[in-house]
Design an enzyme around this catalytic site. Structure first.
Site, PDB file in Angstrom:
ATOM      1  N   GLU A   1      -0.947  -5.643   8.270  1.00 26.91           N
ATOM      2  CA  GLU A   1      -0.228  -5.180   9.266  1.00 26.91           C
ATOM      3  C   GLU A   1      -0.550  -5.181  10.949  1.00 26.91           C
ATOM      4  O   GLU A   1      -1.895  -5.438  11.049  1.00 26.91           O
ATOM      5  CB  GLU A   1       0.344  -3.329   9.166  1.00 26.91           C
ATOM      6  CG  GLU A   1       0.609  -2.923   8.048  1.00 26.91           C
ATOM      7  CD  GLU A   1       0.944  -1.627   7.952  1.00 26.91           C
ATOM      8  OE1 GLU A   1       0.644  -0.697   8.822  1.00 26.91           O
ATOM      9  OE2 GLU A   1       1.454  -1.245   6.842  1.00 26.91           O
TER      10      GLU A   1
ATOM     11  N   ASP B   1      -1.117  -6.179  -0.162  1.00 28.76           N
ATOM     12  CA  ASP B   1      -1.214  -5.669   1.077  1.00 28.76           C
ATOM     13  C   ASP B   1      -2.704  -5.177   1.240  1.00 28.76           C
ATOM     14  O   ASP B   1      -3.386  -4.852   0.304  1.00 28.76           O
ATOM     15  CB  ASP B   1      -0.466  -4.253   0.911  1.00 28.76           C
ATOM     16  CG  ASP B   1       0.392  -4.013   2.117  1.00 28.76           C
ATOM     17  OD1 ASP B   1       0.289  -4.891   3.171  1.00 28.76           O
ATOM     18  OD2 ASP B   1       1.211  -3.159   2.030  1.00 28.76           O
TER      19      ASP B   1
ATOM     20  N   LYS C   1      -1.068  -9.581   2.761  1.00 36.53           N
ATOM     21  CA  LYS C   1      -0.246  -9.024   3.746  1.00 36.53           C
ATOM     22  C   LYS C   1      -1.002  -8.073   4.620  1.00 36.53           C
ATOM     23  O   LYS C   1      -1.783  -7.505   4.265  1.00 36.53           O
ATOM     24  CB  LYS C   1       1.198  -8.177   3.244  1.00 36.53           C
ATOM     25  CG  LYS C   1       1.967  -7.888   4.638  1.00 36.53           C
ATOM     26  CD  LYS C   1       3.153  -7.109   4.146  1.00 36.53           C
ATOM     27  CE  LYS C   1       3.117  -5.757   3.569  1.00 36.53           C
ATOM     28  NZ  LYS C   1       2.672  -4.953   4.471  1.00 36.53           N
TER      29      LYS C   1
ATOM     30  N   ASP D   1       0.897  -1.297   0.144  1.00 39.50           N
ATOM     31  CA  ASP D   1       0.038   0.126  -0.192  1.00 39.50           C
ATOM     32  C   ASP D   1       0.913   1.307  -0.003  1.00 39.50           C
ATOM     33  O   ASP D   1       0.347   2.496  -0.156  1.00 39.50           O
ATOM     34  CB  ASP D   1      -0.986   0.244   1.216  1.00 39.50           C
ATOM     35  CG  ASP D   1      -0.398  -0.047   2.615  1.00 39.50           C
ATOM     36  OD1 ASP D   1       0.961  -0.262   2.448  1.00 39.50           O
ATOM     37  OD2 ASP D   1      -0.988   0.282   3.349  1.00 39.50           O
ATOM     38  N   SER D   2       2.087   0.904   0.003  1.00 40.69           N
ATOM     39  CA  SER D   2       3.226   2.275  -0.256  1.00 40.69           C
ATOM     40  C   SER D   2       2.722   2.737  -1.840  1.00 40.69           C
ATOM     41  O   SER D   2       3.148   3.701  -2.045  1.00 40.69           O
ATOM     42  CB  SER D   2       4.616   1.512  -0.467  1.00 40.69           C
ATOM     43  OG  SER D   2       4.740   0.638  -1.113  1.00 40.69           O
TER      44      SER D   2
ATOM     45  N   GLU E   1       9.846  -4.281   9.662  1.00 45.43           N
ATOM     46  CA  GLU E   1       9.977  -3.139   9.192  1.00 45.43           C
ATOM     47  C   GLU E   1      10.785  -2.231  10.155  1.00 45.43           C
ATOM     48  O   GLU E   1      10.299  -1.801  11.392  1.00 45.43           O
ATOM     49  CB  GLU E   1       9.021  -2.401   8.757  1.00 45.43           C
ATOM     50  CG  GLU E   1       9.127  -0.938   7.940  1.00 45.43           C
ATOM     51  CD  GLU E   1       8.004  -0.273   7.040  1.00 45.43           C
ATOM     52  OE1 GLU E   1       7.175  -1.244   6.475  1.00 45.43           O
ATOM     53  OE2 GLU E   1       8.184   0.633   7.243  1.00 45.43           O
TER      54      GLU E   1
HETATM   55  O1  KIV Z   1       3.315  -1.076   1.427  1.00 45.58           O
HETATM   56  C1  KIV Z   1       4.762  -1.683   1.320  1.00 45.58           C
HETATM   57  O2  KIV Z   1       5.517  -1.303   0.441  1.00 45.58           O
HETATM   58  C2  KIV Z   1       5.310  -2.455   2.488  1.00 45.58           C
HETATM   59  C3  KIV Z   1       6.794  -2.830   2.395  1.00 45.58           C
HETATM   60  C4  KIV Z   1       7.703  -1.788   2.462  1.00 45.58           C
HETATM   61  C5  KIV Z   1       6.923  -3.907   3.586  1.00 45.58           C
HETATM   62  O3  KIV Z   1       4.561  -2.688   3.469  1.00 45.58           O
END
Ligand code: KIV
Length: 300
Positions: free
Chosen positions: A125, A93, A123, A54-55, A192
């Site tokens: 958090e 994510d 994934k 989600d970056s 992280e």
């Molecule tokens: O959203 C993302 O890019 C991440 C990674 C940096 C682990 O969660």
């Protein structure tokens, strides 16, 4: 076999293959990607896993944090990445608020990534507080990667993007979080921005692989953000290394293109096509007589 060569370069990477890589002490290579061409390049380069992080919100969509990223954003970009991926494990994510509201909502949202986007895993958090969620997803057949330490969706609770778990109490809590994720059935966990010593401890204690970002060399693998690796971001975070200056390459190519358009050097003849001279003459003749497409048939 060299440590730089994936376990079996011909086979698609699975969640169990990542575990085998940990057991074989072969470092796992993960990178983020957000679209088809970049996923294809990462896949061809032999990375083991591609995370549609989600970056996305910060590096592609121009938001100041990951919080505004929506399910629709993530589904669309995950599907694009999957279309560019043949071998790497594609992981999506779960965006902020897609797994917090209710168990039913979470299951439906996570499932959409496998059903609609073609991801192999999701994934999310959090540590102990999401362990029951992880268990529910895993029980439904959805592989889950955990993510603890500096979790960007909690930026407002952390008061900024800071290294986490530097003190002993927080470090112990993080170890508990890691075990809770493993016990809940997560197939791997991202660590992280935590101290290297702590990441090495987590990696030694867990059976599942740890994937570090800003967590030192003692993790079972590493993940980096695509734009950071390529030198395309506005700045490079401390935990990243630029392996190329793609931003500079793009900027200078764009300048060259703009200059050539402005001075008439582009396009050249070979960049277009031409009509037969007789066809040009015919169009000119018809236009001189005021004939339009609708009546050209009659005239002929
Ligand atoms: O959203 C993302 O890019 C991440 C990674 C940096 C682990 O969660």
């Amino acid at each position: 076999m060299s440590a730089t060569v994936p376990l079996d370069p011909a086979r698609p990477v699975t969640t169990t293959a990542l575990r085998a890589m940990k057991d074989a002490r072969r470092p796992i290579v993960m990178v983020t990607a957000y679209d088809t061409p970049s996923a294809r390049l990462c896949d061809e380069a032999g990375v083991d896993a591609i995370l549609v992080g989600d970056s996305l919100g910060m590096v592609v969509l121009g938001h100041g944090s990951t919080l505004p990223v929506t399910m629709d954003d993530m589904l669309r970009h995950t599907a694009a990445v999957v279309r560019g991926t043949k071998r790497a494990l594609a992981i999506a994510d779960l965006p902020f608020m897609s797994f917090q509201v209710s168990a039913e909502d979470t299951l439906r949202n996570a499932g959409r990534f496998l059903v609609e986007s073609g991801a192999a895993a999701v994934k999310l958090e959090g540590g102990m507080r999401v362990a029951s969620t992880v268990r529910r997803l895993v029980d439904a057949g959805i592989p889950v990667m955990g993510h603890i330490g500096r979790t960007p969706q909690s930026v407002n609770q952390f008061g900024g993007y800071k290294v986490q778990a530097k003190e002993s109490a927080a470090a112990l809590e993080l170890l508990d979080d890691a075990h809770a994720l493993e016990d809940a059935g997560a197939f791997a966990v991202v660590l992280e921005c935590i101290p290297a010593e702590l990441a090495a401890m987590v990696s030694a204690e867990l059976q599942i692989p740890t994937i570090g970002i800003g967590a030192g060399a003692g993790c079972d693998g590493q993940v980096q953000v695509y734009h950071d690796v390529l030198g395309m971001g506005e700045f490079t975070p401390k935990h990243a290394k630029r392996y190329a200056e793609v931003g500079a390459v793009i900027r200078s190519a764009m300048e060259a293109y703009a200059n050539e358009v402005r001075d008439g050097a582009f396009p050249a003849d070979e960049h277009g096509s031409r009509m037969e001279p007789t066809a040009v003459a015919e169009v000119e003749r018809l236009r001189e007589r005021g004939i339009h497409a609708v009546d050209a048939g009659e005239e002929a």
